[in-house]
Design a protein around this motif. Structure first.
Motif, PDB file in Angstrom:
ATOM      1  N   UNK A 127     -14.493  69.025  65.201  1.00  0.00           N
ATOM      2  CA  UNK A 127     -15.233  70.005  64.415  1.00  0.00           C
ATOM      3  C   UNK A 127     -14.731  70.179  63.000  1.00  0.00           C
ATOM      4  N   UNK A 128     -13.634  69.529  62.636  1.00  0.00           N
ATOM      5  CA  UNK A 128     -13.128  69.636  61.259  1.00  0.00           C
ATOM      6  C   UNK A 128     -14.160  69.057  60.293  1.00  0.00           C
ATOM      7  N   UNK A 129     -14.145  69.553  59.054  1.00  0.00           N
ATOM      8  CA  UNK A 129     -15.142  69.168  58.050  1.00  0.00           C
ATOM      9  C   UNK A 129     -14.511  68.241  57.009  1.00  0.00           C
ATOM     10  N   UNK A 130     -15.168  67.092  56.800  1.00  0.00           N
ATOM     11  CA  UNK A 130     -14.699  66.080  55.861  1.00  0.00           C
ATOM     12  C   UNK A 130     -15.729  65.947  54.748  1.00  0.00           C
ATOM     13  N   UNK A 131     -15.280  65.864  53.507  1.00  0.00           N
ATOM     14  CA  UNK A 131     -16.177  65.696  52.370  1.00  0.00           C
ATOM     15  C   UNK A 131     -16.155  64.272  51.847  1.00  0.00           C
ATOM     16  N   UNK A 132     -17.330  63.749  51.520  1.00  0.00           N
ATOM     17  CA  UNK A 132     -17.439  62.446  50.877  1.00  0.00           C
ATOM     18  C   UNK A 132     -18.785  62.366  50.184  1.00  0.00           C
ATOM     19  N   UNK A 133     -18.881  61.522  49.168  1.00  0.00           N
ATOM     20  CA  UNK A 133     -20.137  61.339  48.453  1.00  0.00           C
ATOM     21  C   UNK A 133     -20.897  60.114  48.939  1.00  0.00           C
ATOM     22  N   UNK A 134     -20.295  59.288  49.797  1.00  0.00           N
ATOM     23  CA  UNK A 134     -20.872  57.988  50.147  1.00  0.00           C
ATOM     24  C   UNK A 134     -21.348  57.945  51.593  1.00  0.00           C
ATOM     25  N   UNK A 135     -22.574  57.471  51.802  1.00  0.00           N
ATOM     26  CA  UNK A 135     -23.075  57.302  53.164  1.00  0.00           C
ATOM     27  C   UNK A 135     -22.269  56.225  53.892  1.00  0.00           C
ATOM     28  N   UNK A 136     -21.771  55.245  53.156  1.00  0.00           N
ATOM     29  CA  UNK A 136     -20.917  54.206  53.755  1.00  0.00           C
ATOM     30  C   UNK A 136     -19.677  54.821  54.384  1.00  0.00           C
ATOM     31  N   UNK A 137     -19.029  55.743  53.666  1.00  0.00           N
ATOM     32  CA  UNK A 137     -17.836  56.396  54.212  1.00  0.00           C
ATOM     33  C   UNK A 137     -18.199  57.288  55.385  1.00  0.00           C
TER      34      UNK A 137
END
Length: 315
Positions: A127-137
């Motif tokens: 349930x932790x939240x991860x931020x990224x700008x890329x759909x690949x990531x």
């Protein structure tokens, strides 16, 4: 070269883009030619937009704005992150990437908030939240940890980190190591993700220097900065991207290397929205067959359903 040649180098106005343009300027100064190099910042619609870049058509939309400045003669050279250059449309007629600078580190890294007890994605609770700008990531994070929540976070790297630190809503964020290094923030990286866990974007870690083909003196000058090995690797990767009709925001990863026995090896991957479905292909060829290698990997991915995965993610 003509004496006292003046070269106007254009880039976006983000701190990373400026750092890349300054790097190109410094390399030009070291070329031994008597040059006057001027940096010109270009604010694009993508820099002003506060929403999701996909709503503007992706990063390729505002790269076209820089292309227009180059074609009009407002600038003589444009500096780009190659991973941001779409593969589904050709470069504007009359322009070329005269130089690909030596490839930097292609690894992605994980940042954690100050005081976080965690040192890696594997340690994060469900349930932790991860931020990224890329759909690949996003796809590759969820492929390994489907129990995590991945949130899109946009903006230039500096603003993403500032929001990450100030808002406190994310437990971690994934960024490119090379980008952090360019803006002097590599110290923020806590975990370096292996290439097995996070296959890089096509063109990752590469700065491309674009100019008009008619400016033969500038083309010849920029060729002095070109790294042949990087050009070969980028050619294979971008041929694959082109044949898959992939944009810079498509769920496509690709990484070409030269093996110990002097062969080219290209790994290509295409992901579904949540990473649960993906296509993978890897081929080898000789150093003089980069185009053929890229086309062969793209064809193998297409046979495995790559176009369906790309279309599904775009919806």
């Amino acid at each position: 070269m003509p004496p006292d040649l003046r070269i106007r180098v254009g880039s976006r106005t983000s701190p990373m883009a400026v750092a890349q343009a300054e790097h190109v300027r410094d390399l030009l100064f070291r070329s031994g030619e008597d040059l006057d190099v001027e940096l010109i910042g270009i604010e694009t619609s993508g820099d002003r937009w506060q929403g999701d870049l996909a709503e503007l058509g992706g990063k390729g939309t505002f790269l076209k704005e820089i292309d227009r400045h180059l074609l009009r003669g407002d600038i003589d050279v444009a500096v780009h992150c190659v991973k941001d250059v779409p593969g589904d449309v050709p470069l504007p007629e009359g322009t070329t990437f005269a130089a690909y600078l030596p490839r930097e580190d292609v690894h992605d890294v994980v940042l954690f908030p100050a005081g976080s007890p965690y040192r890696g994605l594997d340690e994060l609770p469900a349930g932790a939240r991860i931020g990224t700008a890329a759909v690949r990531r996003k796809a590759q994070i969820l492929r390994k940890r489907p129990d995590l929540h991945v949130d899109r976070i946009r903006g230039n790297v500096n603003s993403r980190i500032a929001r990450f630190d100030s808002e406190g809503r994310l437990d971690a964020m994934v960024l490119a190591r090379a980008g952090l290094r360019r803006i002097g923030m590599e110290h923020r990286a806590v975990e370096v993700l292996s290439l097995d866990d996070m296959c890089p974007a096509v063109g990752a870690g590469v700065i491309g220097v674009q100019c008009r083909t008619a400016d033969t003196g500038i083309v010849e000058l920029l060729r002095l900065l070109d790294d042949p090995r990087t050009r070969t690797h980028v050619t294979a990767e971008r041929t694959m991207l082109r044949d898959l009709r992939g944009r810079c925001n498509s769920p496509i990863a690709g990484h070409c290397t030269t093996t110990a026995d002097g062969q080219l090896s290209l790994l290509g991957m295409v992901f579904g929205r949540d990473g649960g479905h993906f296509a993978c292909a890897q081929e080898r060829d000789t150093l003089d067959h980069a185009h053929e290698l890229g086309a062969r990997v793209a064809a193998a991915l297409a046979r495995k359903g790559a176009h369906r995965l790309i279309a599904g993610t775009a919806r």
